[in-house]
Design a protein around this motif. Structure first.
Motif, mmCIF file in Angstrom:
data_model
loop_
_atom_site.group_PDB
_atom_site.id
_atom_site.type_symbol
_atom_site.label_atom_id
_atom_site.label_comp_id
_atom_site.label_asym_id
_atom_site.label_seq_id
_atom_site.Cartn_x
_atom_site.Cartn_y
_atom_site.Cartn_z
ATOM 1 N N ALA A 157 -5.471 7.985 -1.437
ATOM 2 C CA ALA A 157 -3.887 8.541 -2.363
ATOM 3 C C ALA A 157 -3.567 8.120 -3.556
ATOM 4 O O ALA A 157 -2.755 8.537 -4.088
ATOM 5 C CB ALA A 157 -2.878 8.480 -1.297
ATOM 6 N N SER A 158 -4.526 7.066 -3.644
ATOM 7 C CA SER A 158 -4.173 6.168 -5.226
ATOM 8 C C SER A 158 -5.285 6.941 -5.952
ATOM 9 O O SER A 158 -5.346 6.383 -7.413
ATOM 10 C CB SER A 158 -4.167 4.838 -4.933
ATOM 11 O OG SER A 158 -5.571 4.272 -4.000
ATOM 12 N N ILE A 159 -6.688 7.469 -5.767
ATOM 13 C CA ILE A 159 -7.967 7.656 -6.390
ATOM 14 C C ILE A 159 -7.201 9.221 -6.793
ATOM 15 O O ILE A 159 -7.213 9.723 -6.302
ATOM 16 C CB ILE A 159 -8.913 7.338 -5.928
ATOM 17 C CG1 ILE A 159 -8.833 5.645 -5.471
ATOM 18 C CG2 ILE A 159 -10.157 7.570 -6.435
ATOM 19 C CD1 ILE A 159 -9.721 6.163 -4.843
ATOM 20 N N GLU B 74 -4.058 3.434 7.902
ATOM 21 C CA GLU B 74 -3.964 3.427 7.541
ATOM 22 C C GLU B 74 -4.186 3.227 5.194
ATOM 23 O O GLU B 74 -3.967 3.435 4.272
ATOM 24 C CB GLU B 74 -2.549 3.173 7.453
ATOM 25 C CG GLU B 74 -1.361 3.663 9.065
ATOM 26 C CD GLU B 74 -0.568 3.103 9.087
ATOM 27 O OE1 GLU B 74 0.377 3.340 9.828
ATOM 28 O OE2 GLU B 74 -0.311 1.514 8.924
ATOM 29 N N ILE B 75 -4.954 2.298 5.975
ATOM 30 C CA ILE B 75 -5.417 2.036 4.660
ATOM 31 C C ILE B 75 -6.603 3.045 4.372
ATOM 32 O O ILE B 75 -6.590 2.380 2.831
ATOM 33 C CB ILE B 75 -6.945 -0.051 5.079
ATOM 34 C CG1 ILE B 75 -5.661 -0.726 5.715
ATOM 35 C CG2 ILE B 75 -7.385 -0.248 4.356
ATOM 36 C CD1 ILE B 75 -6.407 -2.150 5.931
ATOM 37 N N THR C 65 -8.321 9.355 -12.285
ATOM 38 C CA THR C 65 -9.474 8.042 -12.263
ATOM 39 C C THR C 65 -10.794 8.266 -11.886
ATOM 40 O O THR C 65 -11.642 7.456 -11.940
ATOM 41 C CB THR C 65 -8.293 7.352 -10.976
ATOM 42 O OG1 THR C 65 -7.138 7.312 -11.768
ATOM 43 C CG2 THR C 65 -9.142 6.389 -10.272
ATOM 44 N N ARG D 277 1.001 -1.722 0.194
ATOM 45 C CA ARG D 277 -0.076 0.178 -0.343
ATOM 46 C C ARG D 277 0.954 1.269 -0.003
ATOM 47 O O ARG D 277 0.421 2.391 -0.780
ATOM 48 C CB ARG D 277 -1.385 0.245 0.839
ATOM 49 C CG ARG D 277 -0.470 -0.051 2.425
ATOM 50 C CD ARG D 277 -1.725 0.012 3.711
ATOM 51 N NE ARG D 277 -0.760 0.289 4.825
ATOM 52 C CZ ARG D 277 -1.575 -1.004 5.565
ATOM 53 N NH1 ARG D 277 -2.130 -1.367 5.447
ATOM 54 N NH2 ARG D 277 -1.219 -0.804 7.084
ATOM 55 N N ALA E 119 -4.506 5.214 1.903
ATOM 56 C CA ALA E 119 -3.627 4.793 1.097
ATOM 57 C C ALA E 119 -4.888 4.227 0.208
ATOM 58 O O ALA E 119 -3.921 4.863 -0.841
ATOM 59 C CB ALA E 119 -3.051 2.980 1.459
ATOM 60 N N THR E 120 -6.138 4.083 0.329
ATOM 61 C CA THR E 120 -6.907 4.514 -0.805
ATOM 62 C C THR E 120 -6.968 5.758 -1.619
ATOM 63 O O THR E 120 -6.998 5.931 -2.780
ATOM 64 C CB THR E 120 -8.378 3.481 -0.314
ATOM 65 O OG1 THR E 120 -7.822 2.418 -0.551
ATOM 66 C CG2 THR E 120 -8.932 3.521 -1.405
ATOM 67 N N MET F 209 -0.517 1.479 -7.709
ATOM 68 C CA MET F 209 -1.877 1.846 -6.431
ATOM 69 C C MET F 209 -2.141 2.556 -7.905
ATOM 70 O O MET F 209 -3.806 2.393 -8.312
ATOM 71 C CB MET F 209 -1.512 1.975 -5.077
ATOM 72 C CG MET F 209 -1.893 1.021 -4.309
ATOM 73 S SD MET F 209 -2.623 0.115 -3.771
ATOM 74 C CE MET F 209 -3.551 1.871 -2.618
ATOM 75 N N ALA F 210 -2.153 3.555 -7.655
ATOM 76 C CA ALA F 210 -2.210 4.652 -8.474
ATOM 77 C C ALA F 210 -2.884 3.967 -10.043
ATOM 78 O O ALA F 210 -4.078 3.852 -10.925
ATOM 79 C CB ALA F 210 -1.979 6.114 -9.003
ATOM 80 N N ARG G 176 -5.815 1.455 -9.453
ATOM 81 C CA ARG G 176 -7.360 2.127 -9.881
ATOM 82 C C ARG G 176 -7.612 2.552 -10.814
ATOM 83 O O ARG G 176 -8.992 2.296 -10.967
ATOM 84 C CB ARG G 176 -7.071 3.492 -8.524
ATOM 85 C CG ARG G 176 -6.938 3.102 -7.508
ATOM 86 C CD ARG G 176 -8.575 2.206 -6.381
ATOM 87 N NE ARG G 176 -8.056 2.503 -5.511
ATOM 88 C CZ ARG G 176 -9.288 1.763 -4.638
ATOM 89 N NH1 ARG G 176 -10.591 2.485 -5.619
ATOM 90 N NH2 ARG G 176 -9.637 1.360 -3.788
#
Ligand code: COA
Lengths: 157, 145
Positions: B118-120, B111-112, B124, A129, B115-116, A135-136, A139
């Protein structure tokens, strides 16, 4: 970079299955991306992916201008952790000099098509993570958190 | 997620869906059923962060000026609230083992979640909305047939 720039810069890319002669380029790319050279691991991967169970294991490379720009490997795994058969992506990289031109997306779609062709309807992967870039990327290709949560125990604690 | 963060994300997606478009605060407010007063404050913060540009005069409003492929949901939320796990334990010097154990659980969840977020990216989100729209259209076409 905007969309127009990336369209102009995109090399003509062909996706195909890996060949023995690609191995040196795959090792070099993996070494560049991860900082660890592991030729034995890739030889072993090639043996497993290119010579056996070709309907369940897919190792694609993206080639353009006589050069290898990226790869993605995936495999159908059934009944692990009680799960229905699904397609796992477990190795991928695009050459840092060829990124942001749609090559990663082409490989992703290529692997998805291979899985669809053999009747698979779910694709999974696992990403640290802290790895913001993969990750990006996943997604943006539409992947979302799956129904499993990975758990671990520190055995030295 | 706090309301200001949510409003900011709605407004950014609305503006980023057409960067050439200028939209007034009242238009966005009406669409998302939000008071213009509340939204104006949010737009100010987004303006200071360089994510939107305000255009004065008749027909003025806001347009998107950020990088939709690089701006993540976490970047936006961080403008309005503290998303770190650090400060959740009131006073770590006097915290009991019970407080620490619960802190560990909330930290793990945080944290999970971060992380989610920060990835979108905004881009997107736009792609996902388009996919959802297409899926809904396919479903509708299938029921009409
Ligand atoms: C992740 C990776 C495969 C992406 O490859 P790529 O060819 O650059 O990807 P694409 O150009 O097809 O981009 C597809 C989407 O991914 C996302 N993306 C790619 N790079 C990104 C970045 N630097 N920041 C944010 N989003 C990014 C974008 O949403 C992009 O879509 P868009 O161009 O419409 O915005 C590549 O960066 C890579 O190999 N990274 C290292 C992977 C690794 O660590 N491998 C070893 C572990 S197995």
């Amino acid at each position: 970079m905007n969309k127009a720039d990336s369209a102009i810069a995109k090399p003509d890319i062909t996706l195909r299955r890996i060949r023995q002669t690609d191995l040196a380029s795959v090792v070099a790319l993996d070494t560049r991306v991860t900082g660890h050279a592991k030729p034995e691991y890739w030889n072993d991967m090639y043996e497993r992916f290119a010579s056996r169970r070709a309907d369940q294991r897919f190792f694609l490379v993206a080639e353009g201008d006589g050069k290898l720009h990226g790869y993605m490997a995936g495999e159908v795994r059934a009944w692990e952790f009680g799960s229905e058969p699904c397609g796992w992506i477990f190795g991928f990289a695009v050459d840092p000099d060829s990124r942001l031109r749609g090559i990663g997306e082409a490989l992703f779609q290529g692997i998805a098509d291979e899985f669809r062709r053999v009747g698979i309807t779910t694709m999974r992967t696992m990403v640290p993570r802290s790895s913001t870039l993969p990750m990006a990327f996943f997604r943006s290709e539409g992947m979302v958190a799956g129904p499993y949560i990975q758990l671990e125990l520190d055995l030295e604690h | 997620m706090q309301q200001a963060s949510r409003l900011a994300i709605y407004a950014l997606i609305e503006l980023a869906s057409d960067p050439d478009k200028q939209v007034s605060v009242s238009e966005i407010g009406e669409k998302y059923r939000i008071s213009a007063h509340h939204l104006a404050k949010v737009m100010n913060t987004l303006g200071r962060a360089g994510l939107v540009r305000s255009i004065r005069g008749v027909g003025g409003g806001y347009s998107f000026s950020g990088n939709a492929r690089r701006t993540t949901l976490l970047d936006v939320i961080n403008l309005f609230e503290d998303t770190s796990s650090d400060c959740r334990l009131h006073d770590s010097h006097v915290a009991t083992p019970v407080e620490w154990a619960l802190f560990d659980v909330t930290k793990e969840i945080n944290e999970i979640s971060n992380a989610t977020l920060a990835s979108i990216t905004i881009s997107t989100m736009l792609k996902q909305i388009e996919r959802n729209n297409k899926a809904a259209a396919r479903k509708e076409a299938a029921t009409v047939e």
